[in-house]
Enzyme design. Structure first.
Site, PDB file in Angstrom:
ATOM      1  N   TYR A   1      -0.112  -5.774 -11.489  1.00 40.57           N
ATOM      2  CA  TYR A   1       0.514  -7.081 -11.187  1.00 40.57           C
ATOM      3  C   TYR A   1       0.744  -7.616 -12.529  1.00 40.57           C
ATOM      4  CZ  TYR A   1       0.230  -6.214  -6.344  1.00 40.57           C
ATOM      5  OH  TYR A   1       0.532  -5.376  -5.224  1.00 40.57           O
TER       6      TYR A   1
ATOM      7  N   ASN B   1     -10.355  -4.306  -8.185  1.00 38.71           N
ATOM      8  CA  ASN B   1      -9.370  -3.381  -8.116  1.00 38.71           C
ATOM      9  C   ASN B   1      -8.294  -3.332  -9.331  1.00 38.71           C
ATOM     10  OD1 ASN B   1      -7.245  -1.687  -7.305  1.00 38.71           O
ATOM     11  ND2 ASN B   1      -6.832  -2.974  -5.541  1.00 38.71           N
ATOM     12  N   GLU B   2      -8.843  -2.869 -10.496  1.00 45.84           N
ATOM     13  CA  GLU B   2      -8.500  -2.760 -11.807  1.00 45.84           C
ATOM     14  C   GLU B   2      -7.175  -2.095 -11.909  1.00 45.84           C
ATOM     15  OE1 GLU B   2      -9.948  -3.800 -14.503  1.00 45.84           O
ATOM     16  OE2 GLU B   2     -11.859  -4.243 -13.360  1.00 45.84           O
TER      17      GLU B   2
ATOM     18  N   TYR C   1       0.570  -1.333   0.020  1.00 45.68           N
ATOM     19  CA  TYR C   1      -0.052   0.089   0.007  1.00 45.68           C
ATOM     20  C   TYR C   1       0.780   1.250  -0.025  1.00 45.68           C
ATOM     21  CZ  TYR C   1      -4.141  -3.070   1.178  1.00 45.68           C
ATOM     22  OH  TYR C   1      -5.257  -3.560   0.486  1.00 45.68           O
TER      23      TYR C   1
ATOM     24  N   HIS D   1       5.096   7.813  -8.012  1.00 40.78           N
ATOM     25  CA  HIS D   1       6.587   7.761  -7.841  1.00 40.78           C
ATOM     26  C   HIS D   1       7.215   6.763  -8.000  1.00 40.78           C
ATOM     27  CE1 HIS D   1       6.277  12.120  -6.915  1.00 40.78           C
ATOM     28  NE2 HIS D   1       5.130  11.707  -6.052  1.00 40.78           N
ATOM     29  N   GLY D   2       6.767   5.181  -8.364  1.00 42.96           N
ATOM     30  CA  GLY D   2       7.410   4.038  -8.537  1.00 42.96           C
ATOM     31  C   GLY D   2       7.587   3.747  -7.064  1.00 42.96           C
ATOM     32  N   LEU D   3       6.940   4.117  -6.018  1.00 46.10           N
ATOM     33  CA  LEU D   3       7.010   3.409  -4.657  1.00 46.10           C
ATOM     34  C   LEU D   3       6.500   1.931  -4.782  1.00 46.10           C
ATOM     35  CD1 LEU D   3       6.202   6.461  -2.379  1.00 46.10           C
ATOM     36  CD2 LEU D   3       8.333   5.545  -3.412  1.00 46.10           C
ATOM     37  N   GLY D   4       5.478   1.831  -5.447  1.00 49.56           N
ATOM     38  CA  GLY D   4       4.839   0.287  -5.291  1.00 49.56           C
ATOM     39  C   GLY D   4       5.711  -0.748  -6.064  1.00 49.56           C
TER      40      GLY D   4
END
Length: 172
Positions: free
Chosen positions: A142, A135-136, A97, A105-108
């Site tokens: 993923y 959760n599109e 999350y 910002h690329g954190l995921g």
């Protein structure tokens, strides 16, 4: 961009609870009733529940910092901490999350890479996670990262049964 990922400890339980409430609520409140959201938040993110999870050696939590702010977190599980019966070669990503103001910002991606590195360090051959079928944004993320839908399971948001897709990625 300055990002740091740090392991959470029992001393971080209150911060973990705060970010868990915020990010889960921001992600799912529009698609769920207030009653079901409250029931889930109270059950899943109760302080004693989080402390128990933090103390479990088969679960690991990490905060990601953007500059000096906690921007998101990761939870991974191995062995009997996995939420589905899985073999010894698997690692579950239970939660990734990122706070709304830090998205984009690329954190995921950084948190996903952290999970993959942990899996590699532990000699795991697969990583898996559950994603709500509606959760599109997460499903697209993923899929882009090489996960494929392998099954599904029920997830209860309060008293409402929802379906999570189980997505799996084989590691090199």
């Amino acid at each position: 961009m300055t990002t740091i990922i740090r392991k959470c400890t029992l001393n971080n339980a209150n911060q973990l609870q705060e970010i868990s409430y915020e990010t889960f609520n921001d992600t799912f409140k529009q698609q769920n009733s207030p009653e079901n959201m409250q029931a889930y938040l109270k059950k899943a993110f109760q302080l004693e529940q989080l402390k128990s999870e933090l103390a479990n050696p088969s679960s690991l939590f990490f905060f990601i910092y953007f500059h000096s702010d906690i921007a998101g977190y990761l939870k991974v599980n191995v062995a009997d901490a996995q939420t589905e019966k899985a073999d010894a070669t698997s690692l579950e990503i239970e939660r990734i999350y990122v706070k709304k103001q830090f998205q984009g910002h690329g954190l995921g991606n950084s948190l996903l890479n952290k999970a993959i590195n942990i899996a590699n360090d532990l000699k795991k051959t697969t990583i898996w996670l559950g994603v709500w079928e509606n959760n599109e944004k997460a499903l697209a993320f993923y899929k882009k990262k090489g996960f494929i839908k392998t099954s599904s399971h029920s997830f209860y948001m309060g008293d409402e049964e929802q379906i999570d897709f189980i997505m799996t990625k084989t590691l090199d």
